[in-house]
Design an enzyme around this catalytic site. Structure first.
Site, PDB file in Angstrom:
ATOM      1  N   SER A  15       0.878  -1.278   0.026  1.00 56.09           N
ATOM      2  CA  SER A  15      -0.082   0.277  -0.084  1.00 56.09           C
ATOM      3  C   SER A  15       0.918   1.156  -0.127  1.00 56.09           C
ATOM      4  CB  SER A  15      -0.957  -0.065   1.152  1.00 56.09           C
ATOM      5  OG  SER A  15      -1.829  -1.030   1.130  1.00 56.09           O
ATOM      6  N   ARG A  36       1.618   4.245  -3.049  1.00 53.74           N
ATOM      7  CA  ARG A  36       1.293   5.680  -2.825  1.00 53.74           C
ATOM      8  C   ARG A  36       2.699   6.527  -2.754  1.00 53.74           C
ATOM      9  NH1 ARG A  36      -2.445   2.486  -0.429  1.00 53.74           N
ATOM     10  NH2 ARG A  36      -4.538   3.202   0.097  1.00 53.74           N
ATOM     11  N   GLN A  63      -9.291   1.865  -0.343  1.00 51.66           N
ATOM     12  CA  GLN A  63      -9.192   2.215  -1.682  1.00 51.66           C
ATOM     13  C   GLN A  63     -10.016   3.106  -2.268  1.00 51.66           C
ATOM     14  OE1 GLN A  63      -9.254  -1.531  -4.026  1.00 51.66           O
ATOM     15  NE2 GLN A  63      -7.044  -2.052  -2.925  1.00 51.66           N
ATOM     16  N   ASP A  69      -6.676  -8.307   4.536  1.00 57.15           N
ATOM     17  CA  ASP A  69      -5.954  -9.124   3.673  1.00 57.15           C
ATOM     18  C   ASP A  69      -5.405 -10.291   4.256  1.00 57.15           C
ATOM     19  OD1 ASP A  69      -6.335  -7.205   1.273  1.00 57.15           O
ATOM     20  OD2 ASP A  69      -4.577  -6.172   1.998  1.00 57.15           O
TER      21      ASP A  69
HETATM   22  C1  S3P Z   1      -5.773  -1.375   0.086  1.00 59.01           C
HETATM   23  C2  S3P Z   1      -6.873  -1.369   0.707  1.00 59.01           C
HETATM   24  C3  S3P Z   1      -7.448  -2.808   0.947  1.00 59.01           C
HETATM   25  C4  S3P Z   1      -6.591  -4.013   0.430  1.00 59.01           C
HETATM   26  C5  S3P Z   1      -5.706  -3.805  -0.441  1.00 59.01           C
HETATM   27  C6  S3P Z   1      -4.963  -2.487  -0.442  1.00 59.01           C
HETATM   28  C7  S3P Z   1      -4.905  -0.163   0.169  1.00 59.01           C
HETATM   29  O1  S3P Z   1      -8.421  -2.669  -0.228  1.00 59.01           O
HETATM   30  O2  S3P Z   1      -7.282  -5.110   0.528  1.00 59.01           O
HETATM   31  O3  S3P Z   1      -4.911  -5.189  -0.535  1.00 59.01           O
HETATM   32  O4  S3P Z   1      -3.456   0.057  -0.206  1.00 59.01           O
HETATM   33  O5  S3P Z   1      -5.667   0.893   0.004  1.00 59.01           O
HETATM   34  P1  S3P Z   1     -10.029  -2.106   0.221  1.00 59.01           P
HETATM   35  O6  S3P Z   1      -9.736  -0.764   0.484  1.00 59.01           O
HETATM   36  O7  S3P Z   1     -10.743  -2.505  -1.067  1.00 59.01           O
HETATM   37  O8  S3P Z   1     -10.411  -2.764   1.344  1.00 59.01           O
END
Ligand code: S3P
Length: 758
Positions: free
Chosen positions: A340, A344, A490, A636
């Site tokens: 993540s 970013r 996300q 996750d």
């Molecule tokens: C993430 C948010 C999560 C996660 C993904 C990474 C992110 O998804 O499952 O692996 O980096 O913002 P969701 O926001 O759809 O739950």
């Protein structure tokens, strides 16, 4: 098929034709193999080498009674060859060729093969070697090489199938393309480089003192010009027969060369670095593609429109994890950077003013998809080299229109966050992904973006609102106050990124805390973000300032080892420098509730993100009802938590986790299927699962076969299950492990897991 062919006729017994004869013979695929050709000496050599049973200079005689004919003569000789053999062709015979230009060969077949032309399957084996002639024939030449078939609308599909099976059985990988596409792609990737090599060597050789120049020419010159030693007659034919495509490729290159020259002349460092870093990454992708990692394999399939014939063992294209039961884990395991945060770092670094330096960047395919996308948007990015990346930020208004659709591979985070960011740009774009991403819901992001004034469309595919996503640029966005219907970092991040481009305030309120890396990192780049309980607010029109980022190890990757060391008796592992942002530590909380022995040592700050070393020792686990407020904080990690649950004493029950159904796979169903296949008692709910564990001291799993459905976290979770299994576990379709955890198999094996990749 037993002996596949009664009689195969090879017309043109050189390296290509001779090698097919050798390969068919070695595998017993033809009752008899004959050759036709102009040179009696070549035919005699073929007989002496045992490649053929008979040779004929009369081509009609050679093909008489054959059920397969392979024509491997120079492209310029195809028309005459077809004409000479046509009178001898039997009804129903399948004909194929090995010419490296397809348009011209298809025209020749249309003109000369009469009614047989519908059973002519144009082909091009991409194989060869420096030596030529029948003496160089090699039964292994086509193994693991590509053969491109370019059937036309008039080609009989049954004939194409025969040729496809023939190539597959000699070990090749078969792709199909349109003939014009083949000729364009080959002009760019093969014919143009040959033209350049011939031309460069000739240009220098014509200089006054070429001997002197060549005396000092080093390895680079030798590598670049190796192909200038190729056969001039053959290449003369190719340049002549593929004239239009070669000219187009040459013009394309001339324009690129002129741009490069201008950059050198003007001393434009950004332009120079841009060309070279893009070339570095494109070449890395191409090398990976040849090694068949998942992202690139799929990328290649997309680009080349293959229908993906995989052959033999699943091997490189689709690795299988084979894990022996038992073992203890010990030592240290430094898992790769946080996915993540890596995504970013590229996004905000690109939008900042100045150069952002990143350390610990995850060189996994998901984060690389984001990196590539920003290169496609005109941002110069150096690296990654051993986790280091330098991003030459272009400012919020500095992105450029991409020249092609933006491909996100398997990465949902790339696509969703970029939808927000791209909604505010002055240009149009299209976002695409692999088969898994193309099934994932995107309307959850598109809807609020439309409320902000963006023009975003998704593809319906059964009402799910899936990729490709199309964004029309040039829309004036306005801030919104948005209550997230699902707890999704996300979606939150996408809206905040769009908010950077919106007039006024954008506020997002979440129903439960989700990872807050976007908010933290925006603040780290000097952008004002207010956090007030469940709400985050920012105003558009500010500026991001470049900074230095140290990406911690990914707790989602560490999770596999936290569970593994917990369930494998006698284990103790240290996981250094792991991110322990409180919006990510649900896995530690859940494991501790189950009785795990995890200590958090040496807590510190790494550029606004808390990190620590995690020590985990094996401990008896017990089943629990997982508190629902922890679900978004461990979203996750559930696949591997299910493995822990199967080892625990008693039942573990999960509810409130329907989001797991829209991850890289339906993680509730796919995990349940795998658990059941390994003898675990599990029951699926719409929003969760119930798992009965085996308890300490008992094998929790039988051996067996697992389908990971291309989901990285499913594959890695079941690898760890082997620690408490009674037999070998084989996990299929593991290529996508590289999306989040490159080097997983090696690291796990070093820690003690008995895993080999087959
Ligand atoms: C993430 C948010 C999560 C996660 C993904 C990474 C992110 O998804 O499952 O692996 O980096 O913002 P969701 O926001 O759809 O739950």
């Amino acid at each position: 098929m037993s002996s596949a062919f009664r009689k195969v006729a090879i017309i043109g017994l050189g390296l290509i034709g001779g090698s097919l004869a050798a390969a068919l013979r070695a595998r017993g695929l033809a009752d008899s193999i004959v050759a036709g050709g102009r040179s009696a000496r070549t035919l005699e050599r073929g007989l002496a080498l045992g490649l053929i049973d008979a040779g004929y200079q009369d081509l009609a005689k050679a093909v008489d009674g054959a059920d397969l004919v392979f024509v491997a003569v120079p492209v310029s000789a195809m028309a005459d060859t077809f004409a000479a053999m046509a009178p001898g062709l039997a009804p129903g015979v399948v004909i194929t060729d090995g010419g490296s230009v397809k348009g011209a060969v298809i025209d020749a077949a249309r003109a000369q093969l009469g009614a047989h032309r519908s059973r002519f399957v144009p082909g091009h084996p991409i194989a060869g070697k420096e030596k030529s002639g029948v003496d160089a024939a090699d039964a292994a030449l086509y193994e693991r090489h590509r053969v491109i078939l370019t059937p036309t609308p008039e080609t009989d599909p049954a004939a194409t199938l025969v040729v496809r099976q023939m190539w597959t059985r000699v070990g090749a990988e078969v792709l199909t393309m349109r003939p014009d596409e083949h000729d364009r792609v080959l002009a760019e990737t093969s014919h143009l480089p040959h033209l350049l090599a011939f031309s460069l060597v000739d240009t220098l050789a014509r200089q006054g003192d070429s001997t002197e120049i060549f005396r000092y020419a080093a390895g680079g010159f030798r590598d670049f010009t190796r192909i200038a030693s190729s056969d001039p007659v053959m290449w003369h034919d190719i340049f002549t027969e593929n004239r239009d495509a070669v000219l187009a490729a040459t013009d394309l290159f001339a324009a690129g060369l002129a741009r490069f020259r201008d950059a050198v002349a003007a001393g434009d460092s950004d332009a120079l670095l841009g060309v070279m870093t893009r070339a570095n990454s494109a070449r890395a992708r191409f090398l990976a593609m040849n090694a068949r990692t998942s992202y690139t394999h799929i990328y290649a399939e997309q680009a080349m429109n293959t229908d993906s014939q995989r052959t033999g063992s699943e091997n490189a294209a689709n690795p299988v994890f084979v894990v022996q039961p038992g073992a203890q884990l010990s030592g240290q395991a430094r898992v790769p950077g946080d996915k993540s945060i890596s995504h970013r770092s590229i996004m905000l670094g690109a939008l900042a003013e100045g150069v952002t330096e990143v350390e610990g960047f995850l060189e996994g395919e998901d984060a690389l998809a984001t990196l590539q996308t920003f290169r496609d948007l005109g941002v110069v990015i150096e690296g990654p080299h051993a986790g280091r990346v330098r991003i030459h930020g272009v400012g919020l208004q500095g992105l450029q229109a991409p020249s092609r659709s933006l491909y996100m591979g398997n990465s949902g985070t790339s696509m969703r966050l970029l939808m927000g960011l791209l909604a505010g740009q002055p240009f149009d774009c299209e976002l695409t992904g692999d088969a898994s991403l193309s099934q994932r819901p995107m309307e959850r992001v598109a809807r609020p973006l439309r409320d902000m004034g963006a023009a975003v469309s998704t593809t319906d595919s059964g009402g799910k609102g899936t990729p490709p996503v199309r964004i029309r640029g040039g829309k004036a966005l306005k801030g919104i106050d948005y209550d997230l219907p699902v707890a999704s970092a996300q979606v939150k991040s996408a809206i905040l990124l769009a908010g950077l481009y919106a007039e006024g305030e954008t506020r997002v309120t979440e129903p439960a805390p989700t990872r807050d890396h976007t908010e933290r990192m925006l603040a780290g780049f000097g952008y004002a973000v207010q956090r007030d309980g469940a709400s985050v607010t920012l105003s558009g029109g500010g500026t991001l300032r470049a900074c230095h980022l140290d990406v911690p190890a990914d707790i989602s990757s560490a999770a596999f080892f936290l569970v593994a060391a917990s369930i494998a008796p006698g284990s103790e592992l240290l996981l250094p420098h792991v991110g322990i942002n409180p919006t990510r530590t649900g896995v530690i909380d859940i494991l501790r509730l189950m009785g795990a022995d995890i200590t958090v040592e040496n807590e510190r700050d790494a550029g606004g993100e808390p990190v620590a070393d995690l020590r985990v020792r094996s401990a008896p686990l017990k089943g629990i009802v997982i508190p629902e407020h922890l679900v978004p904080l461990a979203i996750d990690e559930f696949p591997v938590l299910f493995v822990a649950a199967a080892c625990a004493d008693g039942e573990t029950i999960l509810h409130g986790a329907e989001e797991l159904r829209v991850k890289e796979s339906d993680r509730i169903q796919v995990m349940a299927d795998g658990l059941l296949a390994l003898g675990v008692d599990a029951e699926v709910y719409p929003d969760g699962i119930r798992i009965r564990g085996a308890g300490q001291g008992n094998a929790a799993f039988t051996g067996g076969e697992i389908q990971s459905h291309g989901d990285h976290r499913i594959a890695m979770s079941f690898a760890m299950a082997a620690l408490r299994a009674s037999g070998e576990i084989r996990i299929h379709d593991c290529a996508n492990v590289a999306t989040s955890f490159p080097g997983f198999a090696e690291l796990a094996a070093r820690a003690g897991l008995q895993l080999v990749v087959a």
